[in-house]
Design a protein around this motif. Structure first.
Motif, PDB file in Angstrom:
ATOM      1  N   HIS A 524      49.324 -89.317  94.160  1.00  0.00           N
ATOM      2  CA  HIS A 524      48.492 -88.973  95.552  1.00  0.00           C
ATOM      3  C   HIS A 524      48.595 -90.169  96.511  1.00  0.00           C
ATOM      4  O   HIS A 524      48.634 -91.146  96.195  1.00  0.00           O
ATOM      5  N   GLU A 525      48.109 -89.820  97.663  1.00  0.00           N
ATOM      6  CA  GLU A 525      47.898 -90.986  98.647  1.00  0.00           C
ATOM      7  C   GLU A 525      46.892 -92.130  98.346  1.00  0.00           C
ATOM      8  O   GLU A 525      46.011 -91.924  97.570  1.00  0.00           O
ATOM      9  N   LYS A 526      47.513 -93.242  98.228  1.00  0.00           N
ATOM     10  CA  LYS A 526      47.110 -94.621  98.006  1.00  0.00           C
ATOM     11  C   LYS A 526      47.083 -94.942  96.276  1.00  0.00           C
ATOM     12  O   LYS A 526      47.035 -96.083  95.832  1.00  0.00           O
ATOM     13  N   SER A 527      48.229 -94.002  95.736  1.00  0.00           N
ATOM     14  CA  SER A 527      48.632 -94.426  94.403  1.00  0.00           C
ATOM     15  C   SER A 527      49.425 -95.749  94.401  1.00  0.00           C
ATOM     16  O   SER A 527      50.319 -95.571  95.546  1.00  0.00           O
ATOM     17  N   ASP A 528      49.392 -96.595  93.495  1.00  0.00           N
ATOM     18  CA  ASP A 528      50.192 -97.923  93.750  1.00  0.00           C
ATOM     19  C   ASP A 528      50.583 -98.190  92.450  1.00  0.00           C
ATOM     20  O   ASP A 528      50.139 -98.688  91.622  1.00  0.00           O
ATOM     21  N   CYS A 529      52.048 -97.735  92.073  1.00  0.00           N
ATOM     22  CA  CYS A 529      52.364 -97.899  90.642  1.00  0.00           C
ATOM     23  C   CYS A 529      54.010 -97.855  90.687  1.00  0.00           C
ATOM     24  O   CYS A 529      54.669 -97.570  91.592  1.00  0.00           O
ATOM     25  N   PRO A 530      54.566 -98.132  89.681  1.00  0.00           N
ATOM     26  CA  PRO A 530      56.175 -98.290  89.654  1.00  0.00           C
ATOM     27  C   PRO A 530      56.672 -96.722  89.722  1.00  0.00           C
ATOM     28  O   PRO A 530      57.881 -96.490  90.295  1.00  0.00           O
ATOM     29  N   GLU A 531      55.786 -95.787  89.400  1.00  0.00           N
ATOM     30  CA  GLU A 531      56.394 -94.313  89.518  1.00  0.00           C
ATOM     31  C   GLU A 531      56.411 -94.070  91.152  1.00  0.00           C
ATOM     32  O   GLU A 531      57.167 -93.315  91.472  1.00  0.00           O
ATOM     33  N   VAL A 532      55.651 -94.567  91.980  1.00  0.00           N
ATOM     34  CA  VAL A 532      55.664 -94.247  93.667  1.00  0.00           C
ATOM     35  C   VAL A 532      57.121 -94.937  94.010  1.00  0.00           C
ATOM     36  O   VAL A 532      57.614 -94.292  94.876  1.00  0.00           O
ATOM     37  N   TYR A 533      57.360 -96.073  93.479  1.00  0.00           N
ATOM     38  CA  TYR A 533      58.550 -96.582  93.726  1.00  0.00           C
ATOM     39  C   TYR A 533      59.748 -95.796  93.588  1.00  0.00           C
ATOM     40  O   TYR A 533      60.817 -95.472  94.479  1.00  0.00           O
ATOM     41  N   TRP A 534      59.971 -95.179  92.344  1.00  0.00           N
ATOM     42  CA  TRP A 534      60.830 -94.320  92.028  1.00  0.00           C
ATOM     43  C   TRP A 534      61.008 -93.152  92.770  1.00  0.00           C
ATOM     44  O   TRP A 534      62.064 -92.621  93.233  1.00  0.00           O
ATOM     45  N   LEU A 535      59.743 -92.541  93.308  1.00  0.00           N
ATOM     46  CA  LEU A 535      59.562 -91.242  93.909  1.00  0.00           C
ATOM     47  C   LEU A 535      60.096 -91.630  95.327  1.00  0.00           C
ATOM     48  O   LEU A 535      61.164 -90.801  95.965  1.00  0.00           O
ATOM     49  N   GLN A 536      59.757 -92.764  95.845  1.00  0.00           N
ATOM     50  CA  GLN A 536      60.275 -93.230  97.214  1.00  0.00           C
ATOM     51  C   GLN A 536      61.582 -93.577  97.219  1.00  0.00           C
ATOM     52  O   GLN A 536      62.556 -92.944  98.179  1.00  0.00           O
ATOM     53  N   ARG A 537      62.254 -94.149  96.210  1.00  0.00           N
ATOM     54  CA  ARG A 537      63.821 -94.332  96.224  1.00  0.00           C
ATOM     55  C   ARG A 537      64.482 -92.982  96.205  1.00  0.00           C
ATOM     56  O   ARG A 537      65.584 -92.848  96.870  1.00  0.00           O
ATOM     57  N   THR A 538      64.096 -92.092  95.372  1.00  0.00           N
ATOM     58  CA  THR A 538      64.906 -90.809  95.224  1.00  0.00           C
ATOM     59  C   THR A 538      64.713 -89.939  96.503  1.00  0.00           C
ATOM     60  O   THR A 538      65.522 -89.461  96.831  1.00  0.00           O
ATOM     61  N   LEU A 539      63.522 -89.836  97.034  1.00  0.00           N
ATOM     62  CA  LEU A 539      63.349 -89.378  98.253  1.00  0.00           C
ATOM     63  C   LEU A 539      64.029 -89.699  99.551  1.00  0.00           C
ATOM     64  O   LEU A 539      64.547 -88.912 100.354  1.00  0.00           O
TER      65      LEU A 539
END
Length: 600
Positions: A524-539
């Motif tokens: 969710h908003e303000k999450s800071d982790c490698p999973e967010v990086y994967w999400l951003q790259r894929t989107l």
């Protein structure tokens, strides 16, 4: 006359110095700036350079050993003159306009409506942009002239002199009235036809020079009777080539740029050479005006150069030192393909971010090379929105004397009013930065200039050259992820250097199939982790996300998730669970993803 001579001296200085000013508190201020004309090769004046006899104290210099000499950007006494200005320079302008019959008002030293109209008329006569503002180009031409153009409707003593000359040459039989009417116009046309000149009916400055110098055929004279001397070819040899053009045994050295408004022996030498080559038919006057500009452009066009009418070193060498020069009636050389400019700079005012883009495989500027927090102009004094082409001018230090002698490092000119540069300094010393100016990076804080951290300003100074386009853009979408990724380190206030320079965290390895296993966790908003990086790259690969992949989920990532959810008939919550991760992978691959069998 003394005032006029003083003004001319300042005018000469103005061609080698350009300027604008900044406030002492770090705010860039842009009163009417003085800039040398585009294409001029003048440089800023070094701080240590003083007039002979000047007993003022030199400014302090405390620089690293490998830095270049300090250079000064300062406001000169001379200025662009416009409505409302007052002073001796305005008086000199009015005097010169009066000498050339453009101004008939009082010599008051006050720039009012009569002066503005006189400037407009002068600009119209010389094919300049009609603004009513006496800029450097207007002033340079104005003070280099011997005559104003005379045409139908002109009147005055100079018209009388022209009529007398036309009468002596046998072209005019009317009254010496001082009024340029139909009989005078026809006489000028007849003279132009007789002398193989362009028939305009206008006695421009070049034509009047030719008449006064005795280089015009009288109406009853034959061409063989002219006393015009032939060009002196004694210093030239015939080179063994197809067109037999003569070149000097020793190359004729290039000394300085020549352009419209230049005058002197170099212009005269060039006019003689252009006439010899068949490019020029005007007067050998030493005044670089309309006919000379036209001839230079023709040489450039024929020989595959940029047709700008400016005689730089390349054009000079073609004219004087190239025996293979293409002559007027020959087949022109093709214009060479220009070398592509490597970068394009975008200044995003909304997010206070300056981005440098390189070229992709299609030649488009889409590859981010460097992104930097900046400070643009405040809302009351905004930066100049639009596209600006850099001319390559820069300086390691600049001074803004009008505003309490504030300074900046790594100054790179954008246009006549604004530039890229560092935060503000109180002295020419690496440790004299105003910390408040640094801390404002990322906010609107200047009066127009684009401020950058010192290391970013130096990167622009070192890597960005002439021809680079800078686009200053308002109204771009908010980009909190990018701004967050560009946070600046705190400074050591004593040395004005970052307190620590951590090694940037390496981007995680990315694979679409290496999908995160969130379990019961959600992003969710303000999450800071490698999973967010994967999400951003894929989107981003799917076209939903278009900014920096940081691993931190801020507003732009949330909006990208919501857009994906809407497109797939889901409630746009902006949060991510394992089911959504699986759907994203399935969509990206175009096939269902098999369930992972849990280990026993």
């Amino acid at each position: 006359m003394k005032r006029l001579l003083a003004f001319l001296a300042v005018l000469v200085m103005a061609f080698s110095v350009y300027a604008f000013a900044e406030t002492d508190d770090g705010d860039d201020s842009n009163p009417e700036p003085i800039m040398a004309e585009e294409g001029d090769d003048s440089e800023p004046v070094p701080l240590e350079a003083e007039d002979e006899g000047d007993d003022s104290n030199p400014l302090p210099v405390d620089m690293m050993e490998d830095e270049e000499p300090v250079e000064q950007v300062e406001v000169m006494e001379f200025r662009v003159l416009q409505f409302g200005d007052e002073g001796d320079d305005v008086l000199a302008l009015q005097t010169r306009l009066q000498d050339l019959q453009y101004y008939t008002g009082n010599l008051s030293g006050r720039f009012r409506e009569g002066t503005r109209k006189a400037v407009e008329t002068f600009q119209e006569d010389f094919d300049l942009e009609v603004t009513g503002v006496a800029d450097l180009r207007t002033l340079s031409i104005l003070f280099s002239l011997n005559h104003r153009p005379l045409r139908y409707g002109s009147s005055g003593d100079d018209v009388k002199e022209l009529q007398k000359s036309l009468s002596e040459l046998g072209y005019y039989k009317g009254k010496i009235s001082g009024n340029y009417l139909e009989a005078t116009r026809k006489a000028v046309e007849t003279l132009q036809k007789k002398n193989n000149l362009e028939v305009t009916g206008v006695a421009d400055a070049d034509l009047q020079d030719m008449i006064l110098e005795g280089r015009i055929l009288g109406k009853s004279e034959k061409p063989d009777d002219t006393n015009t001397p032939a060009p002196n070819l004694s210093n030239y040899l015939v080179d063994d080539n197809d067109n037999g053009v003569m070149v000097a045994e020793e190359p004729v050295a290039f000394e300085k740029k020549l352009k419209n408004g230049s005058s002197g022996k170099l212009v005269k030498q060039m006019q003689e050479r252009l006439a010899e080559l068949g490019y020029y038919e005007g007067p050998i006057s030493g005044n670089f005006q309309k006919y000379t500009t036209r001839a230079v452009k023709a040489v450039q066009t024929q020989n595959g150069l940029e047709s700008n009418g400016v005689v730089d070193e390349e054009t000079w060498n073609i004219i004087f030192n190239d025996s293979h020069i293409v002559l007027p009636d020959a087949t022109p050389k093709p214009t060479p393909e220009p070398t592509p400019v490597p970068f394009h700079i975008v200044v995003d005012v909304a997010n206070q971010v300056t981005s440098v883009y390189g070229r992709d495989e299609n030649g488009e500027y889409t590859v981010p090379v460097r992104q930097m927090l900046c400070s643009t102009g405040m809302k009351a004094t905004p930066s100049d929105v639009g596209d600006w082409v850099l001319n390559g001018r820069h300086s390691t230090w600049c001074i803004f004397p009008k505003w309490g002698n504030s300074y900046a490092r790594y100054w790179t000119r954008i246009n006549s009013s604004i530039a890229f540069h560092s935060p503000i300094y109180t002295a020419v010393s690496n440790s004299a930065m105003k910390i408040s100016s640094y801390n404002k990076l990322g906010q609107r804080a200047s009066h127009g200039c684009i401020r950058l951290a010192v290391w970013d300003a130096k990167w622009i100074y070192d890597n960005i050259g002439a021809g680079t386009v800078v686009s200053i853009v308002e109204g771009m979408a908010p980009d909190p992820e990018l701004r967050d990724a560009l946070k600046l380190p705190p400074l050591d206030k004593k040395y004005c250097t970052p307190i620590s320079t951590p090694v940037p965290t390496a981007e995680p390895d990315y694979s679409l199939l290496n999908k995160p296993d969130l379990g019961k966790k959600t992003l969710h908003e303000k999450s800071d982790c490698p999973e967010v990086y994967w999400l951003q790259r894929t989107l981003k690969d799917m076209g939903y996300y278009d900014t920096k992949c940081t691993g931190k989920m801020l507003k732009k990532t949330v909006n990208a998730v919501k857009a994906f959810q809407k497109d797939h008939g889901l409630y746009a919550s902006g949060t991510v669970d394992q089911k959504l991760i699986d759907l994203i992978v399935e969509t990206a691959l175009g096939t269902p993803v098999p369930e992972t069998t849990p280990a026993p």
